[in-house]
Motif scaffolding. Structure first.
Motif, short mmCIF file in Angstrom:
data_model
loop_
_atom_site.label_atom_id
_atom_site.label_comp_id
_atom_site.label_asym_id
_atom_site.label_seq_id
_atom_site.Cartn_x
_atom_site.Cartn_y
_atom_site.Cartn_z
N VAL A 148 -75.51 56.08 -62.80
CA VAL A 148 -75.62 54.76 -62.17
C VAL A 148 -76.81 54.79 -61.21
O VAL A 148 -76.88 55.64 -60.32
CB VAL A 148 -74.35 54.40 -61.40
CG1 VAL A 148 -74.51 53.05 -60.70
CG2 VAL A 148 -73.15 54.37 -62.34
N LEU A 149 -77.72 53.86 -61.41
CA LEU A 149 -78.92 53.75 -60.59
C LEU A 149 -78.78 52.59 -59.61
O LEU A 149 -78.48 51.47 -60.00
CB LEU A 149 -80.14 53.52 -61.48
CG LEU A 149 -81.45 53.14 -60.76
CD1 LEU A 149 -81.99 54.33 -59.97
CD2 LEU A 149 -82.48 52.63 -61.76
N GLY A 150 -79.01 52.87 -58.34
CA GLY A 150 -79.12 51.82 -57.34
C GLY A 150 -80.58 51.54 -57.07
O GLY A 150 -81.35 52.46 -56.78
N THR A 151 -80.99 50.30 -57.18
CA THR A 151 -82.40 49.96 -57.02
C THR A 151 -82.53 48.51 -56.56
O THR A 151 -81.54 47.86 -56.22
CB THR A 151 -83.17 50.19 -58.34
OG1 THR A 151 -84.57 50.04 -58.11
CG2 THR A 151 -82.71 49.23 -59.43
N GLY A 152 -83.75 48.01 -56.54
CA GLY A 152 -83.96 46.63 -56.12
C GLY A 152 -85.43 46.29 -56.07
O GLY A 152 -86.29 47.07 -56.48
#
Length: 247
Positions: A149-153
């Motif tokens: 799971v990648l957290g990005t923005g």
């Protein structure tokens, strides 16, 4: 080492969140809503509250809302984001946090991230570990990118050109899931406790990630931080250590 500063940071974060909840949670009082950024009265109130408390330490302070005339990541300094996720706060979306960190010689030595809505609090201290509500936490053990799971923005200060966004898509498309919460601090906190496996953003401001990098590091993870396109911006990858080279 840094234990007294750690206690001060925790107390100030708690007091600041309490002040914000009492005065601004239902109405943060938007002052500026131009472009991709937003400023509120709550940001400046939190800044003043935190700075007043940290000034007693005699350590220089870098703040998103401060008059930052000089900056070197290697200095001994507080790096704070009075409210990370201000736009979320303005919409009542529960992903906003007070973020306080101390850096020395280019390394984060402590971090505190306190969610304004849920009262989740994440703390870390060099060589002592990372904690969520006083319970020790650790990063995930996910080994494969297609299970991660990648957290990005999209930070307000990043390049939004077609070329840049196409590169972003190539970098993230092989992850199992991608999450964008609008708060780099909280996404890094979630990497530190294993909810997410990787965090990645380009041209993110240092105050958005400073405390979270301490959390990830002390929870057994790793990070890579390289200069972005201006003095306060960085390209940041943080992970459970296994996946650090796969972004």
């Amino acid at each position: 080492m840094y234990l007294s500063e750690y206690k001060i940071a925790k107390n100030i974060a708690s007091d600041t969140v309490r002040m914000l909840q009492q005065n601004f949670l239902s109405n943060p009082e938007v002052l500026n809503n131009h472009g991709k950024d937003i400023k509120t009265e709550a940001d400046f109130a939190a800044h003043e509250y935190i700075v007043e408390g940290l000034t007693t330490t005699g350590i220089p302070i870098i703040s998103e809302e401060g008059n930052n005339t000089e900056f070197n990541l290697s200095d001994h300094q507080w790096i704070i984001d009075p409210i990370d996720g201000t736009f979320n706060l303005s919409r009542g979306f529960g992903m906003s946090a007070v973020s306080i960190s101390l850096w020395d010689k280019g390394v984060p030595v402590l971090g505190v991230i306190y969610n304004l809505f849920s009262n989740e609090v994440f703390n870390s201290l060099q060589q002592c570990g990372s904690f969520k509500s006083d319970h020790k936490i650790s990063v995930s053990r996910t080994k494969n990118k297609n299970e991660a799971v990648l957290g990005t923005g999209f930070p307000s200060g990043r390049d939004y050109s077609k070329k840049s966004l196409e590169k972003f898509i190539i970098n993230v498309q092989n992850y199992k899931k991608v999450r964008m919460l609008g708060s780099a601090a909280l996404m890094l906190a979630y990497v530190s406790c294993g909810f997410f496996d990787v965090y990645y953003e380009e041209d993110i401001y240092i105050w958005d990630v400073a405390a979270g990098l301490s959390l990830v590091s002390e929870a057994g993870g790793a990070y890579v931080i390289t200069p972005g396109d201006s003095v306060f911006k960085y390209n940041v990858i943080a992970s459970n250590n296994v996946l650090i080279d796969l972004v």
